[in-house]
Design an enzyme around this catalytic site. Structure first.
Site, mmCIF file in Angstrom:
data_model
loop_
_atom_site.group_PDB
_atom_site.id
_atom_site.type_symbol
_atom_site.label_atom_id
_atom_site.label_comp_id
_atom_site.label_asym_id
_atom_site.label_seq_id
_atom_site.Cartn_x
_atom_site.Cartn_y
_atom_site.Cartn_z
ATOM 1 N N ASP A 153 0.882 -1.130 0.000
ATOM 2 C CA ASP A 153 0.048 0.019 -0.081
ATOM 3 C C ASP A 153 0.855 1.281 -0.089
ATOM 4 O O ASP A 153 0.805 2.124 0.786
ATOM 5 C CB ASP A 153 -1.045 0.085 0.999
ATOM 6 C CG ASP A 153 -2.031 -1.122 1.287
ATOM 7 O OD1 ASP A 153 -2.006 -2.043 0.207
ATOM 8 O OD2 ASP A 153 -3.075 -1.114 1.983
ATOM 9 N N ASP A 180 -0.846 -4.803 -3.437
ATOM 10 C CA ASP A 180 -1.950 -3.597 -3.711
ATOM 11 C C ASP A 180 -1.130 -2.310 -3.917
ATOM 12 O O ASP A 180 -1.798 -1.476 -3.066
ATOM 13 C CB ASP A 180 -2.916 -3.774 -2.705
ATOM 14 C CG ASP A 180 -3.534 -5.351 -2.559
ATOM 15 O OD1 ASP A 180 -3.355 -5.845 -3.915
ATOM 16 O OD2 ASP A 180 -4.191 -5.733 -1.807
#
Length: 328
Positions: A153, A180
């Site tokens: 992230d 991600d």
């Protein structure tokens, strides 16, 4: 309010904006007449914002930009010369966004020629956690020549509170991470950026989170380059954080060994979002390009379809807020 005499060289490096800079202040670890802290300089700006010029150095602090019109630029020769770094993880601070080294929520935000890093993952005693380098949720924001460093992230490119529109433009940036690591629900365009997967058992470049077909959000990567550490594994272009995730790669050099399918399900055997997400490529090249092996629900665009995702089409010809060379 403190005002500073700034050299002609620095003045001429001011952002190329449609308006003149109303306020310009300096941050330096050693200057006699400069703020020592980036946050102090931001707090000192008037409500309308202004320019903050940051001298080369390492600034270990969390930075929060809530005002609109704040333009931050490193004055070194390259982005590596000016580093803003902190090491919070979501597991320790009560949420992913709270971990951000820099949290920019104001509109008309500019960031140029510096590095923003979250080094949480570099401390071996820390348990795995999301750890954001830059959280950006404003509208008409421009990030150029910037390095964003993290692991899980790294970049939160998202809408503002209550789903407020967030148009964002990134150019000539280097963004690294693993799971991600570019995620959120902004309408974001990335041009000539390098996305680098760091060593990990899974690398997922994107986790876009468009929630409904009517939402005006997507991530477009135009003439970008994908790379990865040799020890990176399970490299995927993206997985759908929400059911209508929308990600398009245009003329991308996939120099990383992306898995043949390209795209993966959010939670295998538990979610079924690939059938509603819109994942597409146009003229991908490199070892990670695979026209025949891709996920069946993904798309290989025609010339005409690709033009619909060009910069001006993407922003519906409303480009006056972009750098001058692009807004004409």
């Amino acid at each position: 309010m403190r005002y500073f005499l700034i050299s002609t060289a620095i003045l001429t490096s001011c952002f190329q904006l449609p308006k003149t800079c109303a306020e310009q202040i300096l941050v330096s670890p050693s200057g006699d007449k400069a703020y020592r802290s980036i946050q102090e300089a931001i707090d000192a700006l008037p409500a309308r914002g202004g320019d903050i010029l940051i001298a080369p150095g390492i600034y270990r602090e969390k930075v929060k930009v809530g005002k609109s019109g704040v333009h931050i630029r490193g004055t070194g020769k390259k982005p590596e010369d000016t580093v803003v770094v902190y090491g919070d993880g979501a597991i320790k601070v009560g949420g992913t966004v709270h971990s951000a080294t820099m949290d920019a929520s104001g509109d008309d935000f500019r960031l140029d020629n510096l590095t923003v890093q979250n080094d949480y993952s570099l401390n071996p005693v820390n348990p795995p956690s999301q750890a954001v380098a830059l959280a950006i949720t404003g509208d008409k924001d421009v990030i150029t020549h910037t390095r964003l460093l993290g692991a899980q992230d790294t970049l939160f490119a998202n809408k503002g509170p209550n789903g407020r529109r967030a148009r964002q433009y990134f150019s000539d940036c280097y963004i690294e991470g693993h799971v991600d690591y570019i995620f959120g629900n902004a309408k974001a365009y990335f041009q000539r950026c390098e996305l680098h997967g760091v060593a990990h058992q899974a690398v997922v470049y994107t986790a876009q989170s468009k929630e409904s077909p009517e939402e005006d959000s997507a991530y477009v990567f135009d003439h970008c380059t994908l790379t990865a550490d040799l020890a990176a594994r399970g490299i995927a272009l993206g997985r759908p954080w929400r059911s209508y995730a929308t990600v398009i790669f245009l003329s991308t050099k996939m120099n990383a060994p992306v898995i043949a399918e390209g795209w993966i399900e959010w939670d295998r055997d538990k979610t079924n979002r690939l059938m509603t997400a819109y994942y597409a490529e146009y003229q991908s090249t490199g070892i990670g390009a695979n026209l025949r092996g891709r996920e069946p629900y993904s798309h290989q665009l025609t010339d005409g379809e690709a033009r619909q995702w060009s910069l001006k089409s993407f922003f519906a010809d409303d480009t006056n807020w972009l750098p001058n060379s692009l807004s004409k």
